[in-house]
Design a protein around this motif. Structure first.
Motif, PDB file in Angstrom:
ATOM      1  N   ALA A   1      -5.056  -0.151   5.703  1.00  0.00           N
ATOM      2  CA  ALA A   1      -6.047  -0.275   6.769  1.00  0.00           C
ATOM      3  C   ALA A   1      -6.310  -1.742   7.121  1.00  0.00           C
ATOM      4  O   ALA A   1      -6.358  -2.114   8.307  1.00  0.00           O
TER       5      ALA A   1
ATOM      6  N   TRP B   1      -4.825   2.656   0.343  1.00  0.00           N
ATOM      7  CA  TRP B   1      -5.322   2.936   1.698  1.00  0.00           C
ATOM      8  C   TRP B   1      -6.072   1.732   2.264  1.00  0.00           C
ATOM      9  O   TRP B   1      -5.991   1.450   3.466  1.00  0.00           O
ATOM     10  N   TYR B   2      -6.782   1.019   1.392  1.00  0.00           N
ATOM     11  CA  TYR B   2      -7.464  -0.195   1.846  1.00  0.00           C
ATOM     12  C   TYR B   2      -6.451  -1.231   2.336  1.00  0.00           C
ATOM     13  O   TYR B   2      -6.634  -1.849   3.396  1.00  0.00           O
TER      14      TYR B   2
ATOM     15  N   GLY C   1       0.815  -1.210   0.000  1.00  0.00           N
ATOM     16  CA  GLY C   1       0.000   0.000   0.000  1.00  0.00           C
ATOM     17  C   GLY C   1       0.845   1.255   0.000  1.00  0.00           C
ATOM     18  O   GLY C   1       0.567   2.224  -0.726  1.00  0.00           O
TER      19      GLY C   1
ATOM     20  N   LEU D   1       1.049   4.198  -3.025  1.00  0.00           N
ATOM     21  CA  LEU D   1       0.907   5.629  -2.769  1.00  0.00           C
ATOM     22  C   LEU D   1       2.094   6.399  -3.335  1.00  0.00           C
ATOM     23  O   LEU D   1       1.939   7.478  -3.944  1.00  0.00           O
TER      24      LEU D   1
ATOM     25  N   GLU E   1      -5.020   4.904  -5.587  1.00  0.00           N
ATOM     26  CA  GLU E   1      -4.767   5.259  -4.196  1.00  0.00           C
ATOM     27  C   GLU E   1      -5.767   4.636  -3.231  1.00  0.00           C
ATOM     28  O   GLU E   1      -5.415   4.274  -2.101  1.00  0.00           O
TER      29      GLU E   1
END
Length: 271
Positions: free
Chosen positions: A255, A251-252, A123, A127, A247
């Motif tokens: 998280a 973020w998934y 992730g 990014l 993106e």
């Protein structure tokens, strides 16, 4: 047939279909969800092979016209022949390394905590790549050269580490080497066909003694769920990447991976 087992099959089939072609790691999700559902026995290994085959067939069905045209022109000097050769070139690194590392990786790295760490790391990388200035040289997947195909093929080998994501590695590799988001995504889909077929055949051969008729209803439910979910996901992803960046998937990943590590650290889930 145990209805709870059929529910597990349905849920895992949906997970496979929804995650196989997104850059969020289908293998990682199957390991984590399978652990939560306590579906980690010997039968589950064969089941995961079956639902992976469903996802492959879904992308073949989605691209059936282009694949048919490619096969028909395979023996003539044509753009389709050149593209098929480039897909083969991109597939070779995974084929060679997979033969040597397959058993080692499955033995030591297939657990929820290593998957969670890989999800987070991937992730962060997405990014970073998405915030670089774009350097697009190829807007059509058929226009790539053998050099770009080989480079993306080496990027795909990173996905042998569970949690990295095969589609994530190939799509991000495509972006690094000058493909547009649309072209990188389509290359990931086409490259999935020989890569996943080879892995499926190899896994089926190794697990052939575990194939039993009694498990057919479970396999059928998972297969159908994975096929339908994968078909819808491929279409939705192509529509999405034509207008958005990756993106949200980054973020998934962060998280979800963070949640798994948190539950392990707090002792809420015995991974």
């Amino acid at each position: 047939m145990d209805s709870w087992l059929l529910f597990k099959a349905l849920l895992l089939g949906l997970v496979e279909g929804l995650t196989e072609f997104l850059p969020i790691s289908s293998t990682g999700h199957l390991i984590i969800v399978g652990s939560l559902l306590d579906y980690t026995d010997e039968q589950s290994k064969v089941f995961k092979i079956v639902i992976q085959l469903a996802a492959i067939l879904a992308v073949c069905w989605f691209y059936r016209q282009r694949l048919t045209q490619m096969v028909m022109r395979l023996w003539t000097r044509s753009p389709e022949q050149r593209f098929a050769l480039h897909i083969l070139i991109a597939f070779l690194p995974a084929l060679v390394l997979g033969v040597f590392l397959h058993s080692l990786i499955k033995t030591y790295l297939f657990n929820p905590l290593t998957v969670a760490a890989a999800l987070i790391a991937g992730g962060v990388l997405i990014l970073y790549l998405e915030r670089r200035p774009p350097r697009v040289r190829f807007t059509e997947v058929e226009s790539i050269t053998w050099r770009e195909a080989l480079k993306v093929g080496f990027a795909q080998t990173l996905a042998m580490f569970p949690g990295v994501s095969r589609s994530g590695a190939t799509i991000m590799g495509g972006l690094i080497f000058g493909l547009s988001r649309q072209a990188a995504t389509e290359l990931s889909f086409f490259l999935a066909i020989p890569t996943m077929l080879a892995a499926t055949v190899y896994d089926v051969y190794k697990a052939r003694d575990l194939l039993v008729f009694d498990a057919l209803p479970v396999f059928a439910v998972g297969f159908l769920a994975a096929f339908v979910a994968a078909l819808l996901t491929v279409k939705a992803l192509l529509h999405y990447v034509s207008r958005h960046s990756f993106e949200v998937f980054a973020w998934y990943r962060i998280a979800f991976g963070g949640l798994v590590l948190l539950t392990a650290y707090m002792g809420w889930v015995a991974w």
